[in-house]
Design a protein around this motif. Structure first.
Motif, PDB file in Angstrom:
ATOM      1  N   VAL A   1      -5.311 -12.060  19.128  1.00 37.96           N
ATOM      2  CA  VAL A   1      -4.176 -11.134  19.008  1.00 37.96           C
ATOM      3  C   VAL A   1      -4.287 -10.370  17.696  1.00 37.96           C
ATOM      4  CG1 VAL A   1      -1.673 -10.917  18.903  1.00 37.96           C
ATOM      5  CG2 VAL A   1      -2.702 -12.691  20.330  1.00 37.96           C
ATOM      6  N   GLN A   2      -4.060  -9.074  17.773  1.00 32.69           N
ATOM      7  CA  GLN A   2      -3.985  -8.259  16.555  1.00 32.69           C
ATOM      8  C   GLN A   2      -2.684  -7.473  16.557  1.00 32.69           C
ATOM      9  OE1 GLN A   2      -7.626  -5.917  16.725  1.00 32.69           O
ATOM     10  NE2 GLN A   2      -8.630  -7.322  15.309  1.00 32.69           N
ATOM     11  N   LEU A   3      -2.128  -7.310  15.370  1.00 35.29           N
ATOM     12  CA  LEU A   3      -0.894  -6.555  15.207  1.00 35.29           C
ATOM     13  C   LEU A   3      -1.151  -5.396  14.269  1.00 35.29           C
ATOM     14  CD1 LEU A   3       1.586  -9.546  14.692  1.00 35.29           C
ATOM     15  CD2 LEU A   3       1.155  -8.291  16.803  1.00 35.29           C
ATOM     16  N   GLN A   4      -0.748  -4.195  14.685  1.00 35.14           N
ATOM     17  CA  GLN A   4      -0.955  -2.988  13.888  1.00 35.14           C
ATOM     18  C   GLN A   4       0.396  -2.396  13.522  1.00 35.14           C
ATOM     19  OE1 GLN A   4      -4.038  -1.604  12.975  1.00 35.14           O
ATOM     20  NE2 GLN A   4      -2.863  -0.153  11.742  1.00 35.14           N
ATOM     21  N   ALA A   5       0.715  -2.456  12.225  1.00 36.09           N
ATOM     22  CA  ALA A   5       2.011  -1.956  11.757  1.00 36.09           C
ATOM     23  C   ALA A   5       1.885  -0.515  11.283  1.00 36.09           C
ATOM     24  CB  ALA A   5       2.518  -2.832  10.628  1.00 36.09           C
ATOM     25  N   SER A   6       2.952   0.225  11.448  1.00 35.32           N
ATOM     26  CA  SER A   6       2.991   1.615  10.997  1.00 35.32           C
ATOM     27  C   SER A   6       4.432   2.025  10.710  1.00 35.32           C
ATOM     28  CB  SER A   6       2.382   2.544  12.055  1.00 35.32           C
ATOM     29  OG  SER A   6       3.117   2.478  13.253  1.00 35.32           O
ATOM     30  N   GLY A   7       4.594   3.172  10.057  1.00 31.06           N
ATOM     31  CA  GLY A   7       5.922   3.723   9.864  1.00 31.06           C
ATOM     32  C   GLY A   7       6.470   3.655   8.455  1.00 31.06           C
ATOM     33  N   GLY A   8       5.749   3.019   7.555  1.00 31.13           N
ATOM     34  CA  GLY A   8       6.238   2.954   6.184  1.00 31.13           C
ATOM     35  C   GLY A   8       6.163   4.304   5.493  1.00 31.13           C
ATOM     36  N   GLY A   9       6.718   4.357   4.291  1.00 32.44           N
ATOM     37  CA  GLY A   9       6.675   5.598   3.541  1.00 32.44           C
ATOM     38  C   GLY A   9       7.671   5.594   2.404  1.00 32.44           C
ATOM     39  N   LEU A  10       7.870   6.770   1.853  1.00 32.90           N
ATOM     40  CA  LEU A  10       8.806   6.973   0.748  1.00 32.90           C
ATOM     41  C   LEU A  10      10.078   7.606   1.280  1.00 32.90           C
ATOM     42  CD1 LEU A  10       9.502   7.122  -2.302  1.00 32.90           C
ATOM     43  CD2 LEU A  10       8.339   9.347  -2.333  1.00 32.90           C
ATOM     44  N   VAL A  11      11.212   7.032   0.931  1.00 29.95           N
ATOM     45  CA  VAL A  11      12.486   7.549   1.400  1.00 29.95           C
ATOM     46  C   VAL A  11      13.512   7.424   0.279  1.00 29.95           C
ATOM     47  CG1 VAL A  11      13.198   5.324   2.363  1.00 29.95           C
ATOM     48  CG2 VAL A  11      14.165   7.438   3.297  1.00 29.95           C
ATOM     49  N   GLN A  12      14.460   8.327   0.266  1.00 26.39           N
ATOM     50  CA  GLN A  12      15.515   8.281  -0.743  1.00 26.39           C
ATOM     51  C   GLN A  12      16.542   7.212  -0.386  1.00 26.39           C
ATOM     52  OE1 GLN A  12      17.132  12.255  -1.110  1.00 26.39           O
ATOM     53  NE2 GLN A  12      15.529  12.879  -2.529  1.00 26.39           N
ATOM     54  N   PRO A  13      17.249   6.696  -1.381  1.00 25.97           N
ATOM     55  CA  PRO A  13      18.326   5.741  -1.095  1.00 25.97           C
ATOM     56  C   PRO A  13      19.313   6.332  -0.093  1.00 25.97           C
ATOM     57  CG  PRO A  13      17.867   5.774  -3.432  1.00 25.97           C
ATOM     58  CD  PRO A  13      17.056   6.883  -2.829  1.00 25.97           C
ATOM     59  N   GLY A  14      19.714   5.500   0.845  1.00 25.60           N
ATOM     60  CA  GLY A  14      20.606   5.954   1.908  1.00 25.60           C
ATOM     61  C   GLY A  14      19.886   6.484   3.128  1.00 25.60           C
ATOM     62  N   GLY A  15      18.596   6.656   3.012  1.00 25.09           N
ATOM     63  CA  GLY A  15      17.816   7.187   4.113  1.00 25.09           C
ATOM     64  C   GLY A  15      17.423   6.126   5.131  1.00 25.09           C
ATOM     65  N   SER A  16      16.621   6.556   6.107  1.00 33.01           N
ATOM     66  CA  SER A  16      16.209   5.671   7.206  1.00 33.01           C
ATOM     67  C   SER A  16      14.708   5.742   7.417  1.00 33.01           C
ATOM     68  CB  SER A  16      16.914   6.089   8.507  1.00 33.01           C
ATOM     69  OG  SER A  16      18.311   5.961   8.401  1.00 33.01           O
ATOM     70  N   LEU A  17      14.174   4.651   7.904  1.00 35.13           N
ATOM     71  CA  LEU A  17      12.792   4.571   8.338  1.00 35.13           C
ATOM     72  C   LEU A  17      12.735   3.672   9.553  1.00 35.13           C
ATOM     73  CD1 LEU A  17      10.586   4.064   5.129  1.00 35.13           C
ATOM     74  CD2 LEU A  17      10.526   6.029   6.671  1.00 35.13           C
ATOM     75  N   LYS A  18      11.713   3.879  10.392  1.00 35.07           N
ATOM     76  CA  LYS A  18      11.500   3.014  11.542  1.00 35.07           C
ATOM     77  C   LYS A  18      10.075   2.494  11.489  1.00 35.07           C
ATOM     78  CE  LYS A  18      12.386   2.795  16.512  1.00 35.07           C
ATOM     79  NZ  LYS A  18      12.877   3.577  17.681  1.00 35.07           N
ATOM     80  N   LEU A  19       9.949   1.182  11.404  1.00 33.65           N
ATOM     81  CA  LEU A  19       8.641   0.545  11.432  1.00 33.65           C
ATOM     82  C   LEU A  19       8.311   0.144  12.861  1.00 33.65           C
ATOM     83  CD1 LEU A  19       8.880  -1.794   8.308  1.00 33.65           C
ATOM     84  CD2 LEU A  19       8.214   0.617   8.429  1.00 33.65           C
ATOM     85  N   SER A  20       7.025   0.234  13.188  1.00 33.11           N
ATOM     86  CA  SER A  20       6.580  -0.165  14.505  1.00 33.11           C
ATOM     87  C   SER A  20       5.353  -1.070  14.367  1.00 33.11           C
ATOM     88  CB  SER A  20       6.220   1.060  15.350  1.00 33.11           C
ATOM     89  OG  SER A  20       5.838   0.682  16.648  1.00 33.11           O
ATOM     90  N   CYS A  21       5.254  -2.032  15.255  1.00 32.03           N
ATOM     91  CA  CYS A  21       4.126  -2.954  15.251  1.00 32.03           C
ATOM     92  C   CYS A  21       3.607  -3.050  16.677  1.00 32.03           C
ATOM     93  CB  CYS A  21       4.567  -4.314  14.734  1.00 32.03           C
ATOM     94  SG  CYS A  21       3.259  -5.541  14.667  1.00 32.03           S
ATOM     95  N   LEU A  22       2.369  -2.634  16.859  1.00 30.39           N
ATOM     96  CA  LEU A  22       1.740  -2.628  18.181  1.00 30.39           C
ATOM     97  C   LEU A  22       0.824  -3.835  18.308  1.00 30.39           C
ATOM     98  CD1 LEU A  22       1.021  -1.210  20.880  1.00 30.39           C
ATOM     99  CD2 LEU A  22      -0.753   0.021  19.596  1.00 30.39           C
TER     100      LEU A  22
END
Length: 120
Positions: A1-22
């Motif tokens: 099994v392998q897991l590939q994560a994505s979706g990180g980054g730089l965001v300002q306080p109060g902002g949103s991000l969505k991480l995904s793992c395939l």
């Protein structure tokens, strides 16, 4: 099994991000999946987990702001992060195991980390 994560980054306080793992396999057999994070100088901590039955668990620090979900068709587990704070800055790792009691163990499957930075 392998897991590939994505979706990180730089965001300002109060902002949103969505991480995904395939996952490289069908996740119906991965009865527990989760996200951990590790900030510089700190121990890795569990952020959220979800069972194959849909039961979820969250760290107190993210309750009400983060939502974990899994898609058995797409073989992904996602982490929607809202109202982000500077203290959410960390490397985030996805984790999975067929044994619901084995989440976070060295023997479970870990994805590579994805950096989340919350800063103005």
């Amino acid at each position: 099994v392998q897991l590939q994560a994505s979706g990180g980054g730089l965001v300002q306080p109060g902002g949103s991000l969505k991480l995904s793992c395939l996952a490289s396999v069908r996740i119906v057999g991965l009865h527990i999946m989760g996200w951990y994070r590790q900030a510089p100088g700190k121990q890795r901590e569990l952020v959220a987990s979800i069972t194959s039955g849909g039961f979820t668990n969250y760290a107190d620090s993210v309750k009400g702001r983060f939502t974990i979900s899994r898609d058995n068709t797409a073989n992904t587990v996602e982490l929607q992060m809202n109202s982000l704070k500077p203290e959410d800055t960390a490397v985030y790792y996805c984790n999975a195991d067929p044994n619901i009691y084995a989440l976070g163990e060295a023997t479970s499957t870990w994805g590579q980390g994805t950096q989340v930075t919350v800063s103005s």
